[in-house]
Write a protein that holds these residues in place. Sequence first.
Motif, PDB file in Angstrom:
ATOM      1  N   GLU A   7       0.707  -1.249  -0.122  1.00 53.99           N
ATOM      2  CA  GLU A   7       0.273   0.005  -0.006  1.00 53.99           C
ATOM      3  C   GLU A   7       0.930   1.217  -0.145  1.00 53.99           C
ATOM      4  O   GLU A   7       2.028   1.122   0.691  1.00 53.99           O
ATOM      5  N   THR A   8       0.414   2.453  -0.637  1.00 49.50           N
ATOM      6  CA  THR A   8       1.091   3.628  -0.649  1.00 49.50           C
ATOM      7  C   THR A   8       1.138   3.974   0.758  1.00 49.50           C
ATOM      8  O   THR A   8       0.369   3.936   1.654  1.00 49.50           O
ATOM      9  N   PHE A   9       2.110   4.957   0.993  1.00 45.15           N
ATOM     10  CA  PHE A   9       2.264   5.488   2.196  1.00 45.15           C
ATOM     11  C   PHE A   9       2.915   6.707   2.246  1.00 45.15           C
ATOM     12  O   PHE A   9       3.965   7.095   1.787  1.00 45.15           O
ATOM     13  N   GLY A  10       1.952   7.587   2.576  1.00 40.20           N
ATOM     14  CA  GLY A  10       2.638   9.193   2.620  1.00 40.20           C
ATOM     15  C   GLY A  10       2.644   9.992   1.446  1.00 40.20           C
ATOM     16  O   GLY A  10       2.374  11.039   1.419  1.00 40.20           O
ATOM     17  N   SER A  11       3.308   9.463   0.653  1.00 33.52           N
ATOM     18  CA  SER A  11       3.740  10.580  -0.609  1.00 33.52           C
ATOM     19  C   SER A  11       2.863  10.149  -1.887  1.00 33.52           C
ATOM     20  O   SER A  11       2.175   9.223  -1.789  1.00 33.52           O
ATOM     21  N   THR A  12       2.824  10.944  -2.633  1.00 36.86           N
ATOM     22  CA  THR A  12       2.018  10.828  -3.746  1.00 36.86           C
ATOM     23  C   THR A  12       2.480   9.461  -4.789  1.00 36.86           C
ATOM     24  O   THR A  12       3.642   9.438  -4.758  1.00 36.86           O
ATOM     25  N   CYS A  13       1.596   8.955  -5.493  1.00 41.33           N
ATOM     26  CA  CYS A  13       1.843   7.553  -6.208  1.00 41.33           C
ATOM     27  C   CYS A  13       1.371   8.094  -7.748  1.00 41.33           C
ATOM     28  O   CYS A  13       0.134   8.149  -7.908  1.00 41.33           O
ATOM     29  N   PRO A  14       2.303   8.013  -8.620  1.00 41.54           N
ATOM     30  CA  PRO A  14       1.854   7.812 -10.102  1.00 41.54           C
ATOM     31  C   PRO A  14       0.840   7.009 -10.477  1.00 41.54           C
ATOM     32  O   PRO A  14       0.879   5.739  -9.746  1.00 41.54           O
ATOM     33  N   LEU A  15      -0.019   7.056 -11.075  1.00 42.68           N
ATOM     34  CA  LEU A  15      -0.983   6.294 -11.783  1.00 42.68           C
ATOM     35  C   LEU A  15      -0.499   4.599 -12.282  1.00 42.68           C
ATOM     36  O   LEU A  15      -0.610   3.720 -11.924  1.00 42.68           O
ATOM     37  N   ASP A  16       0.558   4.899 -12.873  1.00 41.78           N
ATOM     38  CA  ASP A  16       1.302   3.631 -13.508  1.00 41.78           C
ATOM     39  C   ASP A  16       1.721   3.030 -12.656  1.00 41.78           C
ATOM     40  O   ASP A  16       1.658   1.655 -12.669  1.00 41.78           O
ATOM     41  N   LEU A  17       2.442   3.587 -11.652  1.00 44.38           N
ATOM     42  CA  LEU A  17       2.662   2.943 -10.382  1.00 44.38           C
ATOM     43  C   LEU A  17       1.733   2.165  -9.465  1.00 44.38           C
ATOM     44  O   LEU A  17       1.915   1.182  -9.013  1.00 44.38           O
ATOM     45  N   LYS A  18       0.752   2.793  -9.389  1.00 41.43           N
ATOM     46  CA  LYS A  18      -0.445   2.258  -8.625  1.00 41.43           C
ATOM     47  C   LYS A  18      -0.961   1.086  -9.388  1.00 41.43           C
ATOM     48  O   LYS A  18      -1.193  -0.051  -8.528  1.00 41.43           O
ATOM     49  N   ALA A  19      -0.899   0.923 -10.578  1.00 45.40           N
ATOM     50  CA  ALA A  19      -1.316  -0.233 -11.525  1.00 45.40           C
ATOM     51  C   ALA A  19      -0.286  -1.586 -11.246  1.00 45.40           C
ATOM     52  O   ALA A  19      -0.718  -2.431 -10.939  1.00 45.40           O
ATOM     53  N   ALA A  20       1.069  -0.912 -11.243  1.00 44.56           N
ATOM     54  CA  ALA A  20       1.912  -2.010 -10.815  1.00 44.56           C
ATOM     55  C   ALA A  20       1.879  -2.593  -9.240  1.00 44.56           C
ATOM     56  O   ALA A  20       2.099  -3.918  -9.032  1.00 44.56           O
ATOM     57  N   LEU A  21       1.625  -1.427  -8.436  1.00 48.36           N
ATOM     58  CA  LEU A  21       1.395  -2.114  -6.900  1.00 48.36           C
ATOM     59  C   LEU A  21       0.346  -3.234  -7.045  1.00 48.36           C
ATOM     60  O   LEU A  21       0.333  -4.227  -6.311  1.00 48.36           O
ATOM     61  N   LYS A  22      -0.739  -2.694  -7.550  1.00 51.83           N
ATOM     62  CA  LYS A  22      -1.843  -3.687  -7.691  1.00 51.83           C
ATOM     63  C   LYS A  22      -1.481  -5.240  -8.212  1.00 51.83           C
ATOM     64  O   LYS A  22      -2.029  -6.106  -7.816  1.00 51.83           O
ATOM     65  N   GLN A  23      -0.642  -5.161  -9.442  1.00 50.74           N
ATOM     66  CA  GLN A  23      -0.083  -6.470  -9.763  1.00 50.74           C
ATOM     67  C   GLN A  23       0.680  -7.039  -8.863  1.00 50.74           C
ATOM     68  O   GLN A  23       0.224  -8.462  -8.988  1.00 50.74           O
ATOM     69  N   ILE A  24       1.663  -6.531  -8.167  1.00 49.94           N
ATOM     70  CA  ILE A  24       2.142  -6.784  -7.198  1.00 49.94           C
ATOM     71  C   ILE A  24       1.619  -7.494  -5.893  1.00 49.94           C
ATOM     72  O   ILE A  24       1.920  -8.706  -5.617  1.00 49.94           O
ATOM     73  N   ARG A  25       0.458  -6.859  -5.468  1.00 50.28           N
ATOM     74  CA  ARG A  25      -0.462  -7.611  -4.558  1.00 50.28           C
ATOM     75  C   ARG A  25      -0.895  -8.823  -4.794  1.00 50.28           C
ATOM     76  O   ARG A  25      -1.110  -9.681  -4.214  1.00 50.28           O
ATOM     77  N   SER A  26      -1.444  -8.751  -6.121  1.00 54.39           N
ATOM     78  CA  SER A  26      -2.140 -10.076  -6.816  1.00 54.39           C
ATOM     79  C   SER A  26      -1.320 -11.060  -6.707  1.00 54.39           C
ATOM     80  O   SER A  26      -1.410 -12.270  -6.636  1.00 54.39           O
TER      81      SER A  26
END
Length: 174
Positions: A40-59
Motif C-alpha cells: 500500500e502507498t504510504f505518505g507520498s503521492t503515487c503516479p497512476l502507472d505505479l499504482k497499477a504495478a502495485l496492484k499487480q504485485i499485490r495479486s
Amino acid sequence: MQPSTTNNKTICKLAAAELTSELSYMQSTCSTQFNEHSIETFGSTCPLDLKAALKQIRSGFESGSEPKLTDEGTSGTYELRSTSNEKLAIFKPIDEEPNAPNNPRGYQACFGSQTCRAGVLSGESTIREVAAYMLDHDNFSGVPQTTMVEVNHPYFDRSAINEDDLAAEDYFDQ
C-alpha cells in the motif's frame, strides 16, 4: 524511534519502482499495519502507472509469489513479480540497507551508522531516492517513478527494531 514489528509477517515501507522490464529500486522500513499479503502507498503521492504495478504485485503476493533476493549488491535487493511471474520492480528495504539492522549480506549495524557512501547514513537512502524522483521534473535525469509504500509478506521474518538498533544519541549531538 523506529516502530517495532509485532509479528513475523510484517515488513516495511518501500520507495521507488519502475514499470518496465528493467529493474529499479524500492526501499523500506518496518511496519505493523495491513494483512498478511499487502503493498500500500504510504505518505507520498503515487503516479497512476505505479499504482497499477502495485496492484499487480499485490495479486502476485496473494497467488503465492515471493520476493526473491538478488545476488548483487550490499543491501537486501528483492525482485517483485506479478501472478504471471513478470518482473515488475526491485525493492530494497530500509532496514536492509548497508549497515542497517536486518542487512542480509552481513553488513549489519545500527540505523544511523556510516555506510560505504560518504555522508549517507544507514536508513537515509529511501528518503534520498524519493526526493530525487520528486525533484526530477519532466524526467530530466531519468529517475524511476518513486513512492513510499508499506509491504507485508510472510517471506520477511523480522525481529523487532528497537532503541538498540538506533545509533547512540551522542552521535547525533555532534
